[in-house]
Design a protein around this motif. Structure first.
Motif: not given
Length: 432
Positions: A128-135, A149-155, A254-262
């Motif tokens: 199951f998905k547990d350690q990420l918001i989006f896999e 590239v991070f910026t469009p990913f984060s958007k 929150l952006n730092e958490l998105i970097w982690r997922e990126f």
């Protein structure tokens, strides 16, 4: 033999809001909670007083205490996971195995082996998905490909993230745990490790720090970062709860958490980045790899105060301020022209919050070799970084008490010379 199901703890060391555990208790009977001290990982650790292993041990001890209150117990094994599951198959009539997904290359190969074994025995292996918001694979561009590239990913990430619709998994079916108190927790010494002198920060969310994160995070002398990295690494805090809280408190956090997922997404789609540059052309860079200079960097004796303070903080505490991580990584790869893999490996050995994807992504960013990296011709000036983010030398003086004495070394290399050498070296290699 008794019919049982198994929930396998890995990077999710908590009972609260644990997706796989929730599903196991909801669907199965006689659930055995299992944790494996994986010797494929532990055998590679040279420091037998590794604070991370002690932390894992303390966390599973807490889980065991909580389970005992519910009339159950945690089964803890040490060894190779596939071998251990073979042993469990002879001891129990296993109906199903539940766990949460992990995305690193070793974790994938481990799960493939265990999955094959279970499949041969007609046992479902449910992840199951547990350690990420989006896999990896859930955030894709318009062409159905992963973002480079991070910026469009984060958007795109933010456009899909709705805190009100994030499901939390509160286990209620505790009655479905196997009723037993017979499992014995091994001591730290029994798994081959000992106590560390390094302490782990608490996993409490400091809302005041997160609220002001965008204003304070770059200043190394301030208590301006959450220190939650180690808890995200081992899952002792729920990413869902943290992201929901961050979304209402501070966009930068929150952006730092998105970097982690990126970076997890980049690693999942590009496993070669573990030991190769994301951009293949950058593997042509002729690193100098001077071992004496590398040792000076490791020990915090380069003669550049902001670099040395960071390395000494890391060696002493297992932590380094994020801004300083960028400065020290840039210094090693650009000023000294030492292979980013050397620095990455050193951080992997020392950082409490070491996470392969983020560590690799950060190092390749600093070296200019990775996705969305700073350009090779951008070379951090340690002195200007110091003036900007530690102008009163509070951080530097904390970690370098001999800063204004003859005991502190002269700069290992001249900044202006090193900067030009780096630019020339990169340019020449990339134009081959």
């Amino acid at each position: 033999m008794e019919d049982v199901s198994i929930f396998w703890f890995r990077r999710d060391l908590r009972l609260e809001d644990n997706h796989g555990l929730f599903q196991a208790l909801k669907e199965a009977k006689n659930v055995i909670p299992l944790f494996i001290f994986d010797t494929n990982i532990l055998d590679k650790l040279e420091n037998k007083a590794d604070a991370r292993v002690e932390f894992i041990h303390s966390q599973i001890s807490e889980i065991e205490n909580e389970l005992s209150k519910k009339g159950s117990s945690l089964l803890v094994k040490t060894g190779d996971p596939e071998t251990i599951f073979k042993e469990l198959l002879t001891a129990y009539k296993i109906q199903a195995v539940y766990t949460n997904r992990d995305y690193e290359p070793y974790a994938n190969s481990r799960d493939e082996k265990v999955g094959r074994l279970l499949n041969q025995n007609k046992i479902p292996f449910q992840r199951f998905k547990d350690q990420l918001i989006f896999e990896p694979g859930e955030i894709l561009n318009g062409s159905g490909e992963f973002y480079k590239v991070f910026t469009p990913f984060s958007k795109t990430w933010l456009s899909k993230f709705d805190p009100a619709k994030v499901e939390e998994y509160k286990p209620m079916h505790w009655k479905n745990l196997l009723r037993t108190s017979t499992f014995q927790l091994p001591t730290l010494q029994e798994i081959g490790f000992e106590k560390s002198s390094i302490s782990i920060p608490a996993n409490s969310v400091n809302e005041a720090i997160i609220s002001h994160y965008n204003d304070t995070r770059d200043f190394s002398a301030k208590n301006g970062t959450s220190r939650l990295g180690v808890h995200l690494r081992f899952g002792t805090i729920s990413i869902r709860k943290l992201a929901i809280k961050a979304s209402g408190l501070n966009e930068t956090f929150l952006n730092e958490l998105i970097w982690r997922e990126f970076y997890m997404m980049i690693l999942a789609f590009n496993p070669h980045v573990v030991d190769q540059a994301f951009k293949p052309a950058y593997d042509r860079i002729p690193w100098r790899n001077n071992e004496e200079e590398f040792q000076a960097w490791c020990e915090g004796k380069t003669g550049y105060p902001i670099v040395d303070a960071g390395m000494r903080e890391l060696n002493s505490t297992g932590y380094m301020h994020n801004r300083v991580r960028m400065v020290t990584a840039s210094f090693l790869t650009k000023h000294l022209l030492i292979d980013w893999r050397w620095g990455e490996a050193y951080f992997a050995e020392k950082l409490l919050d070491y996470e392969l994807a983020s560590n690799n992504g950060g190092w390749q960013w600093a070296a200019g070799t990775g996705t969305d990296a700073q350009p090779y011709f951008r070379v951090f000036n340690p002195s200007s970084q110091q003036d900007k983010f530690d102008k009163n030398w509070k951080y530097i003086k904390k970690w370098i008490p001999e800063i204004n004495s003859d005991k502190y070394p002269k700069p290992i290399v001249d900044h202006k010379f090193a900067r030009q050498r780096a630019i020339d070296t990169y340019k020449s290699a990339l134009n081959q």
